[in-house]
Design a protein around this motif. Structure first.
Motif, mmCIF file in Angstrom:
data_model
loop_
_atom_site.group_PDB
_atom_site.id
_atom_site.type_symbol
_atom_site.label_atom_id
_atom_site.label_comp_id
_atom_site.label_asym_id
_atom_site.label_seq_id
_atom_site.Cartn_x
_atom_site.Cartn_y
_atom_site.Cartn_z
ATOM 1 N N PRO A 1 35.230 44.006 50.714
ATOM 2 C CA PRO A 1 36.269 43.039 51.007
ATOM 3 C C PRO A 1 37.680 43.558 50.800
ATOM 4 C CG PRO A 1 35.507 42.635 48.726
ATOM 5 C CD PRO A 1 34.731 43.775 49.332
ATOM 6 N N PRO A 2 38.566 42.969 51.540
ATOM 7 C CA PRO A 2 39.898 43.460 51.176
ATOM 8 C C PRO A 2 40.282 43.010 49.647
ATOM 9 C CG PRO A 2 39.862 41.379 52.500
ATOM 10 C CD PRO A 2 38.571 42.004 52.368
ATOM 11 N N LEU A 3 40.965 44.083 49.171
ATOM 12 C CA LEU A 3 41.505 43.643 47.667
ATOM 13 C C LEU A 3 42.510 42.719 47.565
ATOM 14 C CD1 LEU A 3 40.998 44.927 44.669
ATOM 15 C CD2 LEU A 3 42.915 46.150 45.074
ATOM 16 N N THR A 4 41.861 41.540 46.793
ATOM 17 C CA THR A 4 42.884 40.272 46.961
ATOM 18 C C THR A 4 42.937 40.005 45.495
ATOM 19 O OG1 THR A 4 40.981 38.677 47.158
ATOM 20 C CG2 THR A 4 42.215 39.536 49.117
ATOM 21 N N ILE A 5 43.525 38.842 45.060
ATOM 22 C CA ILE A 5 43.790 38.448 43.795
ATOM 23 C C ILE A 5 42.433 37.732 43.344
ATOM 24 C CG2 ILE A 5 44.661 36.072 44.503
ATOM 25 C CD1 ILE A 5 46.020 38.261 41.570
ATOM 26 N N GLY A 6 41.796 37.159 44.214
ATOM 27 C CA GLY A 6 40.439 36.740 43.965
ATOM 28 C C GLY A 6 39.419 37.706 43.375
ATOM 29 N N VAL A 7 39.681 38.906 44.047
ATOM 30 C CA VAL A 7 38.928 39.750 43.713
ATOM 31 C C VAL A 7 39.179 40.323 42.306
ATOM 32 C CG1 VAL A 7 38.092 42.389 44.129
ATOM 33 C CG2 VAL A 7 37.976 40.851 46.085
ATOM 34 N N LEU A 8 40.426 40.651 41.878
ATOM 35 C CA LEU A 8 40.831 40.947 40.697
ATOM 36 C C LEU A 8 40.338 40.065 39.620
ATOM 37 C CD1 LEU A 8 44.565 42.255 41.505
ATOM 38 C CD2 LEU A 8 42.451 43.671 41.152
ATOM 39 N N TRP A 9 40.426 38.675 39.817
ATOM 40 C CA TRP A 9 39.849 37.749 39.046
ATOM 41 C C TRP A 9 38.436 37.816 38.867
ATOM 42 C CZ3 TRP A 9 42.610 35.612 35.375
ATOM 43 C CH2 TRP A 9 43.909 35.179 35.721
ATOM 44 N N VAL A 10 37.815 38.212 39.669
ATOM 45 C CA VAL A 10 36.378 38.447 39.545
ATOM 46 C C VAL A 10 36.109 39.538 38.449
ATOM 47 C CG1 VAL A 10 34.104 39.372 40.662
ATOM 48 C CG2 VAL A 10 35.546 37.463 41.734
ATOM 49 N N ILE A 11 36.956 40.544 38.502
ATOM 50 C CA ILE A 11 36.828 41.718 37.694
ATOM 51 C C ILE A 11 37.251 41.311 36.296
ATOM 52 C CG2 ILE A 11 37.793 44.074 37.292
ATOM 53 C CD1 ILE A 11 37.708 44.338 40.366
ATOM 54 N N VAL A 12 38.186 40.420 36.225
ATOM 55 C CA VAL A 12 38.877 40.162 34.864
ATOM 56 C C VAL A 12 37.857 39.208 34.239
ATOM 57 C CG1 VAL A 12 40.420 38.389 33.725
ATOM 58 C CG2 VAL A 12 41.461 40.278 35.584
ATOM 59 N N LEU A 13 37.090 38.268 34.898
ATOM 60 C CA LEU A 13 36.140 37.240 34.535
ATOM 61 C C LEU A 13 35.029 38.185 34.052
ATOM 62 C CD1 LEU A 13 35.032 34.435 33.968
ATOM 63 C CD2 LEU A 13 34.072 34.725 36.347
ATOM 64 N N ASN A 14 34.543 39.329 34.761
ATOM 65 C CA ASN A 14 33.512 40.271 34.421
ATOM 66 C C ASN A 14 33.742 40.963 33.047
ATOM 67 O OD1 ASN A 14 30.686 40.034 36.187
ATOM 68 N ND2 ASN A 14 32.242 39.696 37.368
ATOM 69 N N THR A 15 35.059 41.172 32.911
ATOM 70 C CA THR A 15 35.391 42.146 31.664
ATOM 71 C C THR A 15 35.379 41.042 30.582
ATOM 72 O OG1 THR A 15 36.908 43.363 33.152
ATOM 73 C CG2 THR A 15 37.303 43.389 30.674
ATOM 74 N N LEU A 16 35.599 39.772 30.715
ATOM 75 C CA LEU A 16 35.566 38.948 29.615
ATOM 76 C C LEU A 16 34.106 38.603 29.322
ATOM 77 C CD1 LEU A 16 38.155 36.084 30.814
ATOM 78 C CD2 LEU A 16 38.222 38.006 28.843
ATOM 79 N N PHE A 17 33.349 38.539 30.009
ATOM 80 C CA PHE A 17 31.836 38.292 29.972
ATOM 81 C C PHE A 17 31.167 39.509 29.145
ATOM 82 C CE2 PHE A 17 31.243 34.337 32.664
ATOM 83 C CZ PHE A 17 30.336 33.826 31.853
ATOM 84 N N ALA A 18 31.646 40.977 29.878
ATOM 85 C CA ALA A 18 31.235 42.050 28.940
ATOM 86 C C ALA A 18 31.699 42.147 27.612
ATOM 87 C CB ALA A 18 31.751 43.288 29.896
ATOM 88 N N GLY A 19 32.722 41.468 27.291
ATOM 89 C CA GLY A 19 33.316 41.515 26.162
ATOM 90 C C GLY A 19 32.298 40.597 25.108
ATOM 91 N N LEU A 20 31.812 39.406 25.707
ATOM 92 C CA LEU A 20 30.884 38.653 24.801
ATOM 93 C C LEU A 20 29.648 39.790 24.301
ATOM 94 C CD1 LEU A 20 30.866 35.350 26.758
ATOM 95 C CD2 LEU A 20 31.591 35.780 24.451
ATOM 96 N N TRP A 21 29.183 40.178 25.417
ATOM 97 C CA TRP A 21 27.874 41.484 25.277
ATOM 98 C C TRP A 21 28.322 42.402 24.383
ATOM 99 C CZ3 TRP A 21 23.496 39.110 26.673
ATOM 100 C CH2 TRP A 21 23.719 38.289 27.731
ATOM 101 N N VAL A 22 29.526 42.871 24.282
ATOM 102 C CA VAL A 22 29.926 43.750 23.158
ATOM 103 C C VAL A 22 30.067 43.210 21.808
ATOM 104 C CG1 VAL A 22 32.135 45.181 22.667
ATOM 105 C CG2 VAL A 22 31.119 45.311 24.944
ATOM 106 N N LEU A 23 30.507 41.981 22.048
ATOM 107 C CA LEU A 23 30.761 41.248 20.514
ATOM 108 C C LEU A 23 29.350 40.998 19.891
ATOM 109 C CD1 LEU A 23 32.151 39.774 18.217
ATOM 110 C CD2 LEU A 23 31.953 37.516 19.806
#
Length: 154
Positions: free
Chosen positions: A112-134
């Motif tokens: 898809p084109p790089l939009t703010i929505g795509v960036l939010w998905v990456i941010v959300l996944n980074t937060l979830f990855a943080g839960l797994w790291v914790l």
């Protein structure tokens, strides 16, 4: 009124609670028990959020099925580790890496084109990855302090 979503939510909470009790009962240390709770909460939130609204597009977007890989990695890793804390730590770190990779794999598939929505998905996944790291860090802490089963590691 449709009761099916409430029944599903109740079943998810029941399974999550039973899973937490099963895993947490294997260890005596507080770190192990908290790690089990964090991992179960991350699993529950991942499934629930994906079914409710979807993380990539809507809940009907088939690319959201990629998130199943995160759960498979975590569950298979926990089974291979036999719920031992240091093995569980490795499984949680692998789940974090998988979680972080999913949106990038989805980007390669959909392009898809790089939009703010795509960036939010990456941010959300980074937060979830943080839960797994914790969870992984807490399991590792339990393993280094003892094996999480009340025995000292040699």
């Amino acid at each position: 009124m449709n009761v099916a979503p409430f029944v599903m939510a109740g079943l998810f909470l029941l399974v999550a609670g039973l899973l937490t009790m099963l895993v947490a009962s294997r260890g005596r240390s507080g770190s192990y028990k908290v790690a089990a709770g964090v991992a179960t909460a991350a699993s529950l939130l991942l499934v629930w959020g994906n079914l409710a609204v979807g993380f990539i597009g809507s809940e009907d977007n088939p690319v959201n099925l990629l998130f199943g890989a995160v759960l498979v990695v975590g569950f298979v890793g926990a089974a291979v580790a036999r719920l031992q804390p240091l093995g569980m730590a490795r499984a949680m770190f692998a789940a974090a890496l998988t979680q972080f990779a999913v949106p990038f794999v989805a980007l390669l598939i959909k392009q898809p084109p790089l939009t703010i929505g795509v960036l939010w998905v990456i941010v959300l996944n980074t937060l979830f990855a943080g839960l797994w790291v914790l969870a992984g860090w807490l399991f590792r802490r339990a393993g280094l302090a003892g094996d999480g089963l009340g025995r000292q590691v040699e």
